[in-house]
Design a protein around this motif. Structure first.
Motif, PDB file in Angstrom:
ATOM      1  N   ASN A 236       0.802  -1.220   0.189  1.00 58.04           N
ATOM      2  CA  ASN A 236       0.011  -0.343   0.073  1.00 58.04           C
ATOM      3  C   ASN A 236       0.711   1.179  -0.050  1.00 58.04           C
ATOM      4  O   ASN A 236       0.544   2.302  -0.744  1.00 58.04           O
ATOM      5  N   ASN A 241      -0.276   5.170  -1.258  1.00 61.03           N
ATOM      6  CA  ASN A 241      -1.228   5.055  -0.365  1.00 61.03           C
ATOM      7  C   ASN A 241      -0.833   5.985   1.142  1.00 61.03           C
ATOM      8  O   ASN A 241       0.268   5.767   1.307  1.00 61.03           O
ATOM      9  N   ASP A 242      -1.769   6.674   1.762  1.00 63.96           N
ATOM     10  CA  ASP A 242      -1.716   7.307   2.824  1.00 63.96           C
ATOM     11  C   ASP A 242      -1.250   6.308   4.042  1.00 63.96           C
ATOM     12  O   ASP A 242      -1.720   5.087   3.980  1.00 63.96           O
ATOM     13  N   ASN A 245      -4.352   5.370   6.114  1.00 59.22           N
ATOM     14  CA  ASN A 245      -5.263   4.438   5.323  1.00 59.22           C
ATOM     15  C   ASN A 245      -4.466   3.061   5.233  1.00 59.22           C
ATOM     16  O   ASN A 245      -5.142   1.936   5.244  1.00 59.22           O
ATOM     17  N   SER A 246      -3.191   2.927   4.967  1.00 60.09           N
ATOM     18  CA  SER A 246      -2.633   1.805   4.914  1.00 60.09           C
ATOM     19  C   SER A 246      -2.708   0.920   6.119  1.00 60.09           C
ATOM     20  O   SER A 246      -2.902  -0.354   6.131  1.00 60.09           O
ATOM     21  N   GLY A 249      -6.385  -0.258   6.398  1.00 61.88           N
ATOM     22  CA  GLY A 249      -6.428  -1.228   5.572  1.00 61.88           C
ATOM     23  C   GLY A 249      -5.915  -2.662   5.974  1.00 61.88           C
ATOM     24  O   GLY A 249      -6.700  -3.730   5.790  1.00 61.88           O
ATOM     25  N   HIS A 615      -5.296   0.134  -5.446  1.00 58.68           N
ATOM     26  CA  HIS A 615      -6.468   0.722  -4.477  1.00 58.68           C
ATOM     27  C   HIS A 615      -6.325   0.240  -3.126  1.00 58.68           C
ATOM     28  O   HIS A 615      -5.248  -0.598  -2.718  1.00 58.68           O
ATOM     29  N   ASP A 616      -6.874   1.094  -2.290  1.00 60.62           N
ATOM     30  CA  ASP A 616      -6.695   0.644  -0.778  1.00 60.62           C
ATOM     31  C   ASP A 616      -7.726  -0.547  -0.441  1.00 60.62           C
ATOM     32  O   ASP A 616      -8.546  -0.743  -1.166  1.00 60.62           O
ATOM     33  N   TYR A 617      -7.226  -0.941   0.640  1.00 62.80           N
ATOM     34  CA  TYR A 617      -7.947  -2.164   1.272  1.00 62.80           C
ATOM     35  C   TYR A 617      -9.915  -1.836   1.044  1.00 62.80           C
ATOM     36  O   TYR A 617      -9.890  -0.864   1.658  1.00 62.80           O
ATOM     37  N   GLN A 620     -12.720  -0.774   6.142  1.00 61.89           N
ATOM     38  CA  GLN A 620     -11.747  -0.310   7.216  1.00 61.89           C
ATOM     39  C   GLN A 620     -12.507  -1.174   8.544  1.00 61.89           C
ATOM     40  O   GLN A 620     -13.318  -1.829   8.370  1.00 61.89           O
ATOM     41  N   TYR A 685     -13.798   6.124  -2.469  1.00 65.69           N
ATOM     42  CA  TYR A 685     -13.447   4.903  -1.521  1.00 65.69           C
ATOM     43  C   TYR A 685     -14.656   4.803  -0.506  1.00 65.69           C
ATOM     44  O   TYR A 685     -14.846   3.692  -0.436  1.00 65.69           O
TER      45      TYR A 685
END
Length: 779
Positions: A236, A241-242, A245-246, A249, A615-617, A620, A685
């Motif tokens: 991620n 990715n941030d 957020n990583s 995720g 993409h992010d997972y 959350q 997202y």
């Protein structure tokens, strides 16, 4: 000081103190339960908890504290498991291997009372009627003492002890009194040696197939998720990715892969069963044993204390002479009331005959070597009661045939005979007056309970220290199938094939403690799951060897301490309740556990897929909480507690392949479609993740119907409200769980399509999966 004076005066205080300081003092056996710190440590310091703590720390770093809800399940699981184990420990610790009462000992030429732990080598104890022997020693003075060694040997007959005879820890004084020289204390005593052997035998601590399968799944997953989580997190970050957020995720993926609720479900369901059984007077020593008993296909019964009460009952007398019945009643009463003996045979006869108003001039107590007791009755003569073959060595063939006939019919046969002269150790041509027939008292619940087990296809065996003919007849009286197939184990050597013997016979008589263990092991070697009942020190090796040990509360403390179950009211019919609870637990957990594995499977698949995606997972951690709670957790707990007493079938894997795997594949497929289709509609997202939650919730709710089959009114009252609650939370409380509103176009239309297509798509996937698995099984 001469030995004679020493034995009369006992040790001095200083001598006793010296022995104690040198370590030659008595001790109770090593505790068979873990200490409270050990219990807390074993339930807290687990790999499962460690992973959750690390993940919680990562979420805490992000400052998104509401995503920490997942840690609650881990904490509750730890607390429940710890409390139940401590509760069981405290009840078991009350059951010491020997009674905690004080004992009388000669010290400084006087009798004093001391704790059993303060007994030292070479002490001289005074034991009276009702006392249990806490050490191994030698009798130095006796007043007609009689000992019950059935806890050790399995033989229920009283044994008279004389000066210089050995006496063993674990036996009971049932009449008279004796001074005993202490020769072995602590770990050297018979009871502690057996206990230590049991302690070092892993035995039957956890033979739960279901729980072992669940634990294996979790162990494999915990090994996989750590490297997979690290790779996903790094991936991620590399895709730009941030960090926060990583982290969220990665935590969502890793917590999703651990079926933590499944562990809690199993623990709580078993704990509830243990509490229900406690109310029915059954103490559960370890929770997995509830499931193990439900899988038992062979039940080994100890005769005394399980099938019989351990008490004897006078059946009838057979007049073998020309004297009147009144005369027989008087003479039998005179002999049995001549002494205060309280063994079971004496009690059975005293309950049947009144004490006559006759003067006793002399009395000779029962002794194991001569097998009779007798009395000189004033104006009537000398009479003895005992084993016919010892009292009447020259009995007629007709008498011998009668006695054999009564024995084969299950009676214990005694005889009343008149001695031709004054009573001496050697009898003078005694004349047979009557045969006295005695029965073992069958437990009132034994026949129905054993019939129930037989109807459940559970193979019944009787393993006893008593005569095989007597035991076989008891088996016939309680309708045990093939009770006529018996063997005298005193004729069996250690080199004989125990596997064949255990398979061939139903009744095993004159069995030693070591042979009991070997028979149980042989049955296990024959691929049987074995339960063993027992109540004596002689049973603890076999109780520990068995997959499931069951002890009566009225039996030996050592047997209770080593067993999986203790029947607190010594009521064997309670085992029907245990079997029912075990079946309910296995059937229900096997059925609903696949719900938890849906999340595990799709989380594992998504983690691997999103390693290669920018993409992010798609979730959350907090977003899956309503699904875990209302679609899986709550209904699975309620369904797991529902009645379900059908015979156990291994449906665990079948439900995984029929429900969990198709559901997981369907969820992953929808999430991938939503991810790429979302670009067409400009979904961000949070839009995509909300739709992912919706499809996951719908599929899990459909799966809830599938695992609950056959559906009934009670199940619908669980399933329908859970779906309604999830819908309300998703639509109207979405902000709490980071969901977007579903009431605006185009997302409302997509949501409706998802709901309407979920069932037919899942049905198609399920058929394809089943077809592939069926084809794979054939190949």
């Amino acid at each position: 000081m001469s030995e004679n004076n020493y034995l009369k005066k006992g040790l001095t205080t200083s001598q006793a103190q010296k022995y104690f300081e040198e370590g030659f003092h008595n001790t109770n056996h090593s505790n068979l339960t873990k200490s409270i710190p050990q219990i807390i440590k074993s339930n807290t310091w687990t790999l499962f908890n460690l992973i959750n703590i690390v993940l919680a720390a990562m979420v805490f770093y992000t400052g998104d504290y509401k995503n920490l809800l997942f840690i609650v399940v881990a904490v509750v699981n730890t607390i429940v498991g710890t409390i139940q184990e401590i509760r069981s420990k405290r009840q078991l610790d009350k059951m010491a291997i020997l009674s905690k009462s004080n004992v009388k000992v000669l010290r400084d030429n006087k009798l004093v009372e001391i704790s059993q732990n303060d007994i030292v080598l070479n002490d001289v104890l005074l034991l009276n009627h009702g006392d249990q022997v806490p050490i191994d020693g030698k009798i130095v003075q006796t007043n007609l003492v009689s000992v019950d060694e059935s806890q050790i040997t399995g033989e229920s007959k009283p044994i008279a002890k004389h000066t210089n005879d050995q006496i063993t820890s674990g036996s009971f004084i049932i009449s008279g009194s004796a001074y005993i020289l202490v020769e072995k204390v602590g770990a050297d005593t018979f009871v502690n040696k057996i206990t230590n052997e049991v302690k070092h035998d892993n035995g039957n601590e956890n033979n739960s197939k279901l729980l072992n399968t669940i634990n294996k799944i979790i162990k494999v997953l915990t090994i996989i998720i750590v490297p997979l989580g690290i790779i996903l997190f790094v991936s991620n970050l590399m895709h730009g990715n941030d960090v926060n957020n990583s982290i969220l995720g990665t935590v969502a993926a890793m917590t999703g892969m651990i079926p933590e609720g499944l562990v809690l479900l199993s623990t709580v369901t078993l704990a509830v069963s243990a509490l229900k059984l406690a109310r029915k007077k059954v103490l559960v020593r370890n929770l997995p044993a509830i499931e193990t008993l439900a899988r038992v296909d062979t039940l080994c019964l100890d005769k005394t204390g399980t099938i019989t009460t351990g008490q004897l009952k006078f059946a009838r007398k057979v007049n073998m002479s020309d004297v009147s019945d009144e005369y027989l009643d008087k003479t039998i009463g005179a002999v049995i009331y001549a002494d205060e003996d309280s063994n079971e045979t004496a009690l059975a006869l005293k309950n049947a005959f009144k004490k006559p108003d006759l003067k006793i001039n002399k009395y000779i107590p029962f002794a194991s070597e001569r097998k009779w007791s007798g009395a000189d009755v004033e104006n009537l003569g000398s009479f003895v009661i005992g084993a016919p073959q010892f009292v009447l060595p020259n009995m007629s063939d007709d008498t011998r045939q009668k006695i054999e006939s009564y024995t084969k019919n299950g009676y214990r046969v005694l005889c009343l005979a008149k001695n031709q002269s004054l009573l001496q150790e050697k009898l003078d041509n005694p004349k047979l007056l009557s045969l006295i027939l005695i029965n073992d008292l069958i437990r009132p619940d034994a026949v129905d309970t054993l019939k129930y087990f037989a109807e459940q296809d559970i193979n019944l065996k009787i393993i006893s220290g008593d005569d095989p003919n007597t035991v076989a007849n008891i088996g016939k009286r309680v309708n045990i199938p093939n009770a006529d197939k018996m063997i005298d184990m005193s004729t069996v050597s250690d080199d004989d094939n125990f596997v064949k013997i255990a398979d061939k016979y139903t009744v095993f008589g004159r069995v030693t403690p070591v042979q009991k263990k070997k028979l149980v092991k042989a049955l296990q070697d024959n691929q049987h799951t074995v339960a063993m009942t027992g109540d004596g020190v002689n049973d603890i090796l076999s109780l520990k060897q068995a997959d499931c040990g069951i002890a009566m509360a009225s039996g030996s403390e050592s047997a209770k301490g080593i067993s999986n179950f203790v029947l607190l009211d010594s009521n064997f019919s309670s085992m029907v309740n245990v079997l029912g609870e075990g079946r309910r637990v296995i059937n229900n957990i096997s059925s609903v556990s696949s719900l938890y594995l849906i999340k595990t499977m799709f989380s594992l698949a998504l983690s691997i897929l999103f390693i290669f995606s920018s993409h992010d997972y798609p979730f959350q951690p907090i977003q899956l909480t309503p699904i875990s709670t209302f679609m899986v957790g709550l209904p699975s707990f309620l369904l797991a507690l529902a009645p379900n007493y059908q015979r156990v079938t291994d449906q665990f894997y079948r439900k995984i392949f029929n429900v969990a795997l198709p559901a997981a594949i369907t969820i992953v497929s929808y999430i991938l479609v939503i991810m790429y289709a979302g670009k067409m509609f400009g979904f961000d997202y949070m839009d995509r993740s909300s739709l992912n939650v919706l499809i996951t919730g719908v599929i899990c709710w459909i799966a809830l119907f599938l695992v609950s089959k056959p559906i009934n009114k009670n199940k619908l009252m669980i399933i329908i409200p859970t779906g309604v609650i999830f819908l309300i939370v998703f639509l109207f409380l979405g902000k709490l769980f980071d969901y977007v509103s579903m009431f605006e176009l185009p997302i409302a239309a997509i949501a409706l399509i998802i709901v309407l297509t979920a069932y037919p798509v899942l049905t198609i996937v399920q058929k394809l999966v089943v077809k592939v698995i069926h084809r794979y099984d054939k190949s």
